[in-house]
Every structure is written in C-alpha cells, then in structure tokens.
Design a protein around this motif. Structure first.
Motif, PDB file in Angstrom:
ATOM      1  N   GLY A 139      23.167  -2.201  36.393  1.00  0.00           N
ATOM      2  CA  GLY A 139      23.552  -3.233  37.214  1.00  0.00           C
ATOM      3  C   GLY A 139      25.032  -3.586  36.206  1.00  0.00           C
ATOM      4  O   GLY A 139      25.999  -4.373  36.840  1.00  0.00           O
ATOM      5  N   PHE A 140      24.862  -3.779  35.056  1.00  0.00           N
ATOM      6  CA  PHE A 140      26.019  -4.132  34.238  1.00  0.00           C
ATOM      7  C   PHE A 140      27.193  -3.218  34.443  1.00  0.00           C
ATOM      8  O   PHE A 140      28.381  -3.805  34.768  1.00  0.00           O
ATOM      9  CB  PHE A 140      25.553  -4.205  32.752  1.00  0.00           C
ATOM     10  N   LEU A 504      36.362   7.636  35.188  1.00  0.00           N
ATOM     11  CA  LEU A 504      34.965   8.088  35.170  1.00  0.00           C
ATOM     12  C   LEU A 504      34.471   8.061  33.682  1.00  0.00           C
ATOM     13  O   LEU A 504      33.546   7.627  33.347  1.00  0.00           O
ATOM     14  CB  LEU A 504      34.901   9.815  35.367  1.00  0.00           C
ATOM     15  N   PRO A 505      35.368   8.233  32.536  1.00  0.00           N
ATOM     16  CA  PRO A 505      34.976   7.744  31.077  1.00  0.00           C
ATOM     17  C   PRO A 505      34.889   6.604  30.924  1.00  0.00           C
ATOM     18  O   PRO A 505      33.891   6.032  30.029  1.00  0.00           O
ATOM     19  CB  PRO A 505      36.314   8.195  30.275  1.00  0.00           C
ATOM     20  N   PHE A 506      35.244   5.784  31.692  1.00  0.00           N
ATOM     21  CA  PHE A 506      35.112   3.874  31.314  1.00  0.00           C
ATOM     22  C   PHE A 506      33.793   3.841  32.075  1.00  0.00           C
ATOM     23  O   PHE A 506      33.113   3.016  31.599  1.00  0.00           O
ATOM     24  CB  PHE A 506      36.086   3.195  32.114  1.00  0.00           C
ATOM     25  N   ILE A 509      31.131   4.913  29.631  1.00  0.00           N
ATOM     26  CA  ILE A 509      31.109   3.914  28.411  1.00  0.00           C
ATOM     27  C   ILE A 509      30.217   2.559  28.686  1.00  0.00           C
ATOM     28  O   ILE A 509      29.759   2.011  28.091  1.00  0.00           O
ATOM     29  CB  ILE A 509      32.502   3.642  28.019  1.00  0.00           C
ATOM     30  N   LEU A 510      30.696   2.132  29.944  1.00  0.00           N
ATOM     31  CA  LEU A 510      30.087   0.726  30.209  1.00  0.00           C
ATOM     32  C   LEU A 510      28.734   1.087  30.268  1.00  0.00           C
ATOM     33  O   LEU A 510      27.879   0.145  29.816  1.00  0.00           O
ATOM     34  CB  LEU A 510      30.668   0.312  31.554  1.00  0.00           C
ATOM     35  N   PHE A 516      23.166   0.966  24.871  1.00  0.00           N
ATOM     36  CA  PHE A 516      23.093   1.100  23.337  1.00  0.00           C
ATOM     37  C   PHE A 516      23.096  -0.416  23.033  1.00  0.00           C
ATOM     38  O   PHE A 516      22.193  -0.837  22.065  1.00  0.00           O
ATOM     39  CB  PHE A 516      23.903   1.824  22.840  1.00  0.00           C
ATOM     40  N   TRP A 517      23.950  -1.355  23.224  1.00  0.00           N
ATOM     41  CA  TRP A 517      24.043  -2.487  22.508  1.00  0.00           C
ATOM     42  C   TRP A 517      22.826  -3.552  23.026  1.00  0.00           C
ATOM     43  O   TRP A 517      22.299  -4.328  22.167  1.00  0.00           O
ATOM     44  CB  TRP A 517      25.125  -3.377  23.420  1.00  0.00           C
ATOM     45  N   ALA A 518      22.435  -3.441  24.395  1.00  0.00           N
ATOM     46  CA  ALA A 518      21.300  -4.301  24.938  1.00  0.00           C
ATOM     47  C   ALA A 518      20.020  -3.552  24.665  1.00  0.00           C
ATOM     48  O   ALA A 518      18.829  -4.252  25.013  1.00  0.00           O
ATOM     49  CB  ALA A 518      21.798  -4.691  26.258  1.00  0.00           C
ATOM     50  N   LYS A 519      19.933  -2.470  24.306  1.00  0.00           N
ATOM     51  CA  LYS A 519      18.471  -1.830  24.114  1.00  0.00           C
ATOM     52  C   LYS A 519      18.035  -1.737  25.598  1.00  0.00           C
ATOM     53  O   LYS A 519      16.665  -2.103  25.477  1.00  0.00           O
ATOM     54  CB  LYS A 519      17.803  -2.427  23.056  1.00  0.00           C
TER      55      LYS A 519
END
Length: 566
Positions: A139-140, A504-506, A509-510, A516-519
């Motif tokens: 969703g992010f 595509l790389p972005f 990464i998103l 990783f950040w929000a687990k």
C-alpha cells in the motif's frame, strides 16, 4: 509518458477521517498496525464529526458524476492525437487489434476494481487495498507512485495547455507560463471548494469530450458514405480504398508499438475506484458506472480508429503527428476533409478541454491517494486534515506545489527541460503498476474471502470473469511494463533504456525500503480484515440520485435518452 507517445494519463488521453462509523467487526491485530479510520463505510456521512480536524471526506458525488468521471477518464489526448500515430505505425488493421486487446484488459481490471469498490468503497482505494489485503508495504508503494504519477501528469497538462493556447494567442503576445498559471489557479480552486465542485466540473468537461467524439463518428460515417466533403483529385476514396492500402503494416513490431500506445491511452479508467469513497450509494452506482462505461469506451475507440483508418491513408505524412500539432490531429483532418472548415478550432478547443479534464482529475486522484497515505501513517500527519467541506486541503496544496515545481523545470530557461523529461520517464509506467496492483489485490481479496468461509452470493457486485480477469490484466501489464523499452536494444541505447525502465528500481526501493523500515509482514489470508468499513445500512431504491433524475429538465432527459444509444 515517454518516447514518441502521448504522455498524459487520460482523464482525458491515472481514507477517511475517524468520523466514519464502522458497523462491521474489526481485526484487532490489523487495527494495531493500521489506522482503521482510513477505512470507512458507505453511508452518507457528510454530517459526521472528526473532532479537531472538522468533517471527514463527504459522499457528495452522484451517479451521473461517477459515470462521466469513469467515461471521460480514458478519452483524452491519447485518443485525439495518439490515435493518428498508431495508424501511421501499423495501419488500421493492427490498430484495431491492439486497441481491442487493451480495451478487453481495461474491462477485466475494472471488473476487479468494481467488485472491491462496491464491497469496500474507500477513497484512495488503490493503495488502501494493497495495505488491507496483502502487505502495508505494498500500500505504501502503490500510494506514493500513484501520487507522484498524477502530480507529474498535472505538470504535463500545464505544459500542454500553454501549447494549445498558442494556437490562438502566440507566445510573443502572451508567454505560455501565464496560461499555465491561470489554469492551475482555477483547478486548485475547484478542488479546494468541495468534491461536488470537482464532480460537476468533470461531468461537463467529460460531456464535451464525449459529444465531440460522437459528432466525429457521425460526420466520419457520413463522409465515408459520400454525402459530404469534396473528393481530392487522384486520392483514394474514403472507405475501403483507403483502408485496403495496407491495413496490416509493419509486422509484429508495429503491432507491439501500437499495443503500448493503446495502453497509455486508456489510463485514467481507475478513477471510478478512487471516487467510490466519496460517492453516494456506491454499492449501486459503482457497478452501474462500470457496466455502462466500458462498452461506450470500447465503442468510441474502435469506431474512431475505424473511421480514421478509412479516411486517411496510413502513409499520410501528417498522420504520425510527431510534434503533436493540432493542425495534424486526425480528428481535425477528418472534419476539414468533410468540408467543416472550423474543424481545427473546434478540435483545438476540445483538446484544451481534455487537458483541463486530465489536470482536474489528476489533482483530485493524487490528493486522495496522499490523504490515504497520511491516515495510514505513511505520510506526514498534517496531510490528513479535512476542512468542513470535506476537502483534504493540504493534500491538494502539496500536489499543486509539486506540479508547479515540475512545470518550472520544464521551461527551456531551466536546464532545457531535461529534468522534466526524466520526471516524465519516472512516472510513465506508474499507471500500469496501479492496474497491476488492482488485479493482484483482487486475487488476494478473493483468496481471503474464500479462506474465511464467506459466500460469494453476499458480494454486492461479483466479477464473473474471475480468475481469468485479474490474471489477464497482470499478464498484459507486465508485457507493457517490460516491453516498452524494446526499441532501446536494437541497437542498444542507454538513454532510451533508462527512460523506459528507470521507474522500476524506485518501485522496488519503495516496497522493500518500507518493509525493512516499518517491519511489515505479508498478511495471512485468515487475518485479512474483510469487515472494517463495511456498512450495515441498506440503500433505498428511491435514493437521492433517483429523486434528482426525476427533477431533471427537458435537456437532461433528452441527453439521457441520447446517451443510452451509446
């Protein structure tokens, strides 16, 4: 939005406040991770309070607004200009095939979106469904790429509007940025007023586009029949003589190129899902819009391509329209050949309307996606503010600011517009990412629905082409996403390669960055929350939309009868 195709999301050519009452049960684990106030029910809750931020988003869009938003969303510069270059590339035969394939894919993903949007009508649904049915990180990712895509599209429409106006008023008399400033002020003011102002404006802008296409189809067939127009000496007669010159030209590569152009032309159809959360009686009106609009869109595109292919030879030097000049628009050419000398002015005005419609819808869609991100905790909290008219003010202003900044870097005085070209390249494939996300979320929704032992008979609207529909959508979207840069490989061109695939790389990464950040974790099917936000209020057959239909004047009644033909 890249290379030699028309690069606008057609809206014309791409989470509500705690005021919403949840009548269904909620999953406590889900609620701990996600602000469930972003998931509201489908009652008309315009009078609900949200405490410190005023009223929530309001259900003020009517059935006629939703129908025109979804219909006008795919009729834009992609049809008015890019259709000519498609025929020039592969001939009318391949063009018919390509637009039919993509049109069928649009039907499939709209059917998927319709099932979810009627079951759970949420504003900003594209990212909300990713969070709800699979993984908050999905969703992010979907929310941010969708917001970015439409924000850059807004800038693209500002650039296009200044070019169109120069047809009447040269840049020597008035610089193009002045007109862009006027249009952005008008569009921002409309979107800050209320969602009803947006819906009403989009209704009339879309209606103008629809009537223009209908007029073109009628004039085109009369011209092909020989009732109007003056034959050009030594030129093939309109009809089979023109069509048979080379209906299939350029082979598979040409067909694939048109296939990509057609995909970009249909972008914007998903707006019906974005608007579902602010529509009165969405369980009745969303299915109605999806059932009615698809066939009309397909009818318009197929007939339009057929008429252009039977009136203008595929090898006509001006049909390719490499510079996007309105004088060489296939619509304009057909009007002029049919003896309607004011065709250029008419179509120039219609294309300006299409541009304003795309900008209007882009500002609306992106602001709602940003609002949903805020309510889910994926964007600054202040963006969740909604004023007493139900408008996410700061989301609208933030989108406007980004659109203006992108427009500024498009000016020749600022790096010759190179930065802007890269921004367009970044946003070029995000519409297909959104469609792919809708199809994937539909599969997850059905799997969770089955895993929790629920009956399909309880769905307000059921897609009868599942699972073929979402699978077909995913396959077509992946082909377009990965195949759009085919020209960069023979011979290899690093600039063309990056332009096609830099998005595509972005996206990766998103998604993984947030994971990783929000687990975040992928939700188990049995833990997917299918209740929060559902309404227990049964809609009345004699609702406000029906009452309004009864009150319409003679013009609206005649118009409704005329539209029913199409």
């Amino acid at each position: 939005m890249a290379k030699n195709r028309i690069v606008t999301h057609d809206a014309g050519d791409k989470a509500e406040m705690g005021s919403y009452n949840d009548s269904g049960s909620s999953d406590s684990n889900f609620a701990e991770k996600i602000d469930i106030t972003s998931l509201h029910d489908d009652a008309d809750l315009s009078n609900s309070q949200t405490g410190e931020v005023g009223k929530g988003l309001q259900r003020n869009l009517q059935a006629r607004h939703l129908a025109m938003i979804s219909l006008g969303g795919t009729i834009g510069t992609g049809l008015f200009l890019a259709s000519g270059s498609s025929i020039a590339t592969g001939g009318p035969g391949y063009s018919q095939i390509a637009y039919t394939i993509v049109g069928s894919m649009v039907f499939c993903f709209m059917s998927s979106l319709g099932e979810m949007a009627t079951y759970l009508p949420i504003t900003g649904s594209i990212n909300a469904y990713g969070t709800r049915f699979f993984d908050p990180a999905l969703g992010f990712m979907l929310g941010w790429v969708y917001w970015f895509s439409w924000s850059i599209t807004l800038a693209a429409e500002l650039v296009a509007s200044s070019v169109v106006i120069s047809y009447w008023i040269s840049t020597d008399q008035c610089p193009g940025w002045v007109w862009a400033l006027v249009f952005i002020v008008v569009l921002t003011a409309l979107n800050l007023t209320s969602v009803k102002a947006y819906g009403e404006t989009e209704y009339w802008l879309s209606l103008i586009k629809v009537l223009a296409v209908i007029a073109f189809i009628i004039v085109g067939f009369i011209y092909i029949g020989g009732a109007i127009g003056t034959p050009i000496p030594d030129a093939p007669k309109p009809g089979r003589e023109v069509f048979d010159i080379s209906p299939f030209h350029g082979g598979f590569i040409a067909l694939f190129s048109i296939f990509l152009n057609a995909g970009f032309s249909f972008q914007g159809a998903e707006l019906v899902g974005i608007a579902a959360g602010e529509t009165k009686n969405p369980r009745k009106n969303v299915p109605r819009a999806i059932r009615q609009v698809f066939w009309r869109i397909l009818l318009f595109y197929i007939l339009t391509i057929l008429i252009i292919g039977m009136t203008i030879p595929y090898d006509d030097a001006e049909l390719a329209n490499p510079d996007g000049d309105i004088k060489s628009s296939p619509f304009t050419r057909v009007f002029v050949q049919a003896g309607i000398s004011v065709g250029a002015d008419i179509m120039n005005a219609v294309i300006l309307v299409a541009i304003l419609s795309a900008g209007n819808s882009g500002l609306y869609a992106s602001s709602r996606a940003l609002h949903t991100l805020s309510k889910e905790g994926n964007a600054p909290k202040f963006l969740g503010y909604v004023n007493r008219w139900g408008v996410p003010v700061f989301c609208v202003l933030a989108t406007t600011l980004v659109g203006c900044l992108a427009f500024i870097v498009s000016l020749p005085q600022v790096g010759q517009g190179q930065a802007y070209n890269w921004l367009l390249a970044l946003s070029s494939t995000t519409g297909f990412i959104a469609w792919l996300g809708i199809a994937f979320c539909h599969i997850r929704f059905r799997m969770a629905y089955k895993a929790q032992g629920r009956s399909l008979k309880d769905l307000p609207f059921m897609s009868r082409i599942y699972p073929f529909g979402p699978i077909y959508t995913i396959v077509i979207c992946l082909i377009i996403i990965f195949g759009q840069g085919y020209a960069a490989f023979s011979p290899f061109n690093i600039k063309a390669f990056l332009s096609a695939y830099v998005t595509l790389p972005f996206i990766v990464i998103l998604y993984f960055g947030n994971k990783f950040w929000a687990k975040t974790k992928i939700l188990k099917l049995v833990d997917v929350d299918l209740d929060t936000g559902r309404s227990s209020i049964e809609t009345s057959e004699d609702d406000e939309d029906d009452q309004e239909d009864k009150k319409r004047n003679w013009f609206h009644r005649i118009l409704s009868a005329f539209k029913s033909i199409f």
